[in-house]
Design a protein around this motif. Structure first.
Motif, PDB file in Angstrom:
ATOM      1  N   TYR A 184       0.825  -1.196   0.000  1.00 11.58           N
ATOM      2  CA  TYR A 184       0.000   0.000   0.000  1.00 11.58           C
ATOM      3  C   TYR A 184       0.869   1.259   0.000  1.00 11.58           C
ATOM      4  N   LYS A 185       1.944   1.226   0.774  1.00 14.46           N
ATOM      5  CA  LYS A 185       2.861   2.368   0.803  1.00 14.46           C
ATOM      6  C   LYS A 185       3.500   2.582  -0.564  1.00 14.46           C
ATOM      7  N   GLN A 186       3.807   1.476  -1.254  1.00 16.81           N
ATOM      8  CA  GLN A 186       4.472   1.567  -2.559  1.00 16.81           C
ATOM      9  C   GLN A 186       3.530   2.057  -3.656  1.00 16.81           C
ATOM     10  N   TYR A 187       2.306   1.527  -3.687  1.00 15.41           N
ATOM     11  CA  TYR A 187       1.424   1.758  -4.831  1.00 15.41           C
ATOM     12  C   TYR A 187       0.211   2.644  -4.532  1.00 15.41           C
ATOM     13  N   GLY A 188      -0.180   2.750  -3.266  1.00 16.80           N
ATOM     14  CA  GLY A 188      -1.364   3.528  -2.928  1.00 16.80           C
ATOM     15  C   GLY A 188      -2.649   2.805  -3.296  1.00 16.80           C
ATOM     16  N   PRO A 189      -3.806   3.450  -3.097  1.00 16.59           N
ATOM     17  CA  PRO A 189      -5.093   2.809  -3.382  1.00 16.59           C
ATOM     18  C   PRO A 189      -5.271   2.531  -4.869  1.00 16.59           C
ATOM     19  N   GLN A 190      -5.861   1.378  -5.172  1.00 13.09           N
ATOM     20  CA  GLN A 190      -6.017   0.939  -6.563  1.00 13.09           C
ATOM     21  C   GLN A 190      -7.413   1.166  -7.131  1.00 13.09           C
ATOM     22  N   SER A 191      -8.375   1.469  -6.267  1.00 14.28           N
ATOM     23  CA  SER A 191      -9.746   1.801  -6.703  1.00 14.28           C
ATOM     24  C   SER A 191     -10.369   0.701  -7.559  1.00 14.28           C
ATOM     25  N   TRP A 192     -10.287  -0.525  -7.064  1.00 10.18           N
ATOM     26  CA  TRP A 192     -10.923  -1.653  -7.750  1.00 10.18           C
ATOM     27  C   TRP A 192     -12.335  -1.855  -7.218  1.00 10.18           C
ATOM     28  N   TRP A 193     -13.258  -2.439  -7.919  1.00 11.87           N
ATOM     29  CA  TRP A 193     -13.191  -3.004  -9.269  1.00 11.87           C
ATOM     30  C   TRP A 193     -13.610  -1.919 -10.250  1.00 11.87           C
ATOM     31  N   PRO A 194     -12.985  -1.783 -11.414  1.00 13.97           N
ATOM     32  CA  PRO A 194     -13.360  -0.733 -12.370  1.00 13.97           C
ATOM     33  C   PRO A 194     -14.668  -1.061 -13.088  1.00 13.97           C
ATOM     34  N   ALA A 195     -15.802  -0.749 -12.441  1.00  9.57           N
ATOM     35  CA  ALA A 195     -17.116  -1.025 -13.029  1.00  9.57           C
ATOM     36  C   ALA A 195     -18.119  -0.023 -12.485  1.00  9.57           C
ATOM     37  N   LYS A 196     -19.203   0.189 -13.234  1.00 11.12           N
ATOM     38  CA  LYS A 196     -20.209   1.186 -12.859  1.00 11.12           C
ATOM     39  C   LYS A 196     -21.313   0.605 -11.975  1.00 11.12           C
ATOM     40  N   THR A 197     -21.555  -0.704 -12.090  1.00 13.47           N
ATOM     41  CA  THR A 197     -22.638  -1.337 -11.338  1.00 13.47           C
ATOM     42  C   THR A 197     -22.204  -2.720 -10.866  1.00 13.47           C
ATOM     43  N   PRO A 198     -22.879  -3.280  -9.855  1.00  9.87           N
ATOM     44  CA  PRO A 198     -22.577  -4.660  -9.452  1.00  9.87           C
ATOM     45  C   PRO A 198     -22.740  -5.653 -10.597  1.00  9.87           C
ATOM     46  N   PHE A 199     -23.758  -5.442 -11.448  1.00  5.74           N
ATOM     47  CA  PHE A 199     -23.939  -6.363 -12.567  1.00  5.74           C
ATOM     48  C   PHE A 199     -22.745  -6.307 -13.511  1.00  5.74           C
ATOM     49  N   GLU A 200     -22.221  -5.115 -13.742  1.00  5.08           N
ATOM     50  CA  GLU A 200     -21.045  -4.988 -14.616  1.00  5.08           C
ATOM     51  C   GLU A 200     -19.838  -5.693 -14.001  1.00  5.08           C
ATOM     52  N   VAL A 201     -19.731  -5.687 -12.678  1.00  7.01           N
ATOM     53  CA  VAL A 201     -18.666  -6.440 -12.007  1.00  7.01           C
ATOM     54  C   VAL A 201     -18.799  -7.922 -12.320  1.00  7.01           C
ATOM     55  N   ILE A 202     -20.022  -8.424 -12.248  1.00  5.69           N
ATOM     56  CA  ILE A 202     -20.262  -9.849 -12.499  1.00  5.69           C
ATOM     57  C   ILE A 202     -19.880 -10.209 -13.930  1.00  5.69           C
ATOM     58  N   VAL A 203     -20.296  -9.393 -14.876  1.00  4.84           N
ATOM     59  CA  VAL A 203     -19.936  -9.624 -16.284  1.00  4.84           C
ATOM     60  C   VAL A 203     -18.415  -9.610 -16.431  1.00  4.84           C
ATOM     61  N   GLY A 204     -17.769  -8.617 -15.849  1.00  2.00           N
ATOM     62  CA  GLY A 204     -16.314  -8.518 -15.946  1.00  2.00           C
ATOM     63  C   GLY A 204     -15.604  -9.697 -15.325  1.00  2.00           C
ATOM     64  N   ALA A 205     -16.135 -10.210 -14.212  1.00  2.00           N
ATOM     65  CA  ALA A 205     -15.508 -11.346 -13.538  1.00  2.00           C
ATOM     66  C   ALA A 205     -15.525 -12.595 -14.417  1.00  2.00           C
ATOM     67  N   VAL A 206     -16.593 -12.764 -15.193  1.00  2.00           N
ATOM     68  CA  VAL A 206     -16.666 -13.899 -16.119  1.00  2.00           C
ATOM     69  C   VAL A 206     -15.736 -13.681 -17.308  1.00  2.00           C
ATOM     70  N   LEU A 207     -15.738 -12.472 -17.848  1.00  2.00           N
ATOM     71  CA  LEU A 207     -14.967 -12.205 -19.063  1.00  2.00           C
ATOM     72  C   LEU A 207     -13.467 -12.122 -18.811  1.00  2.00           C
ATOM     73  N   THR A 208     -13.047 -11.792 -17.594  1.00  2.00           N
ATOM     74  CA  THR A 208     -11.619 -11.589 -17.341  1.00  2.00           C
ATOM     75  C   THR A 208     -10.842 -12.891 -17.204  1.00  2.00           C
ATOM     76  N   GLN A 209     -11.539 -14.013 -17.208  1.00  2.00           N
ATOM     77  CA  GLN A 209     -10.848 -15.299 -17.116  1.00  2.00           C
ATOM     78  C   GLN A 209      -9.907 -15.470 -18.311  1.00  2.00           C
ATOM     79  N   ASN A 210      -8.622 -15.651 -18.013  1.00  2.00           N
ATOM     80  CA  ASN A 210      -7.596 -15.922 -19.033  1.00  2.00           C
ATOM     81  C   ASN A 210      -7.413 -14.799 -20.052  1.00  2.00           C
ATOM     82  N   THR A 211      -7.578 -13.564 -19.619  1.00  2.00           N
ATOM     83  CA  THR A 211      -7.314 -12.455 -20.534  1.00  2.00           C
ATOM     84  C   THR A 211      -6.966 -11.202 -19.747  1.00  2.00           C
TER      85      THR A 211
END
Length: 218
Positions: free
Chosen positions: A14-41
């Motif tokens: 945390y000292k090295q990089y600071g806050p990362q502001s994850w997950w980069p999504a506008k809604t919980p549903f978009e998080v779910i979509v991103g979690a499926v799509l981010t597999q192996n990419t």
């Protein structure tokens, strides 16, 4: 791994990089979509796929569930393995709709929601925990390849432990601190990409003085 080791690594990252502001999504549903799509990419590819869904008015559970498989695969093509991911995404959206959507699922306890997610086609432990942490804000810890790599090089774990064993270890040390679980996972990913790669870049690594692998190279 000791609690002091777990918390010490977090503080240094945390000292090295600071806050990362994850997950980069506008809604919980978009998080779910991103979690499926981010597999192996890479995430940049996921962003392109999500943008395609949005541009085609298809970034809803209803639109994805009723979309023709090949059309959906075309929209998410940038994420790779698009035919497989299209089937998985449809299964997840059909399940979400059958359960009453994100709002209804939010009323379930984590002990109910996690097993339910793991029953859905295409959702394994890591994806389930991504969804729980970032979409539903539950105190779970996501274990990924980067976590195993960093902490096995530190010699804090063996690296061959099961997913569930490592998840329990981290959750015991982090506790109910959702913000810390969120930041910690993001910081682990950041550090693995910048320094603790498959071929590590130990020069300038903020964890080098802790690291058994790094000391072996000195």
């Amino acid at each position: 791994m000791k609690p002091s080791q777990c918390h010490g690594v977090y503080r240094q990252l945390y000292k090295q990089y600071g806050p990362q502001s994850w997950w980069p999504a506008k809604t919980p549903f978009e998080v779910i979509v991103g979690a499926v799509l981010t597999q192996n990419t890479a995430w940049s590819n996921v962003e392109q796929a999500i943008a395609n869904l949005r541009d085609n008015n298809a970034l809803t559970a209803e639109a994805i569930a009723r979309a023709h498989g090949q059309r959906l695969a075309g929209w998410i093509r940038p994420s790779g393995y698009f035919n497989v991911k299209a089937r998985r995404l449809k299964s997840v959206c059909q399940w979400l709709l059958a359960q009453g959507g994100v709002e209804a699922l939010s009323t379930l306890g984590t002990g109910q929601l996690r097993p339910a997610l793991l029953e859905v086609h295409g959702i394994g432990p890591e994806t389930a925990d991504d969804i729980l942490l970032y979409a539903f804000e539950r105190p779970v810890f996501v274990i990924d390849t980067y976590t195993r790599r960093i902490f096995s090089r530190l010699r804090y774990i063996h690296g061959k432990e099961s997913y569930e064993t490592l998840r329990v270890i981290f959750e015991r040390h982090v506790g109910e601190d959702i913000a810390m679980s969120n930041e910690y996972h993001a910081l682990i990913v950041r550090h693995a990409k910048e320094h603790c790669r498959k071929a590590p870049r130990c020069e300038g690594c903020c964890l080098r003085r802790r690291c058994g692998y790094g000391r072996d190279k000195d």
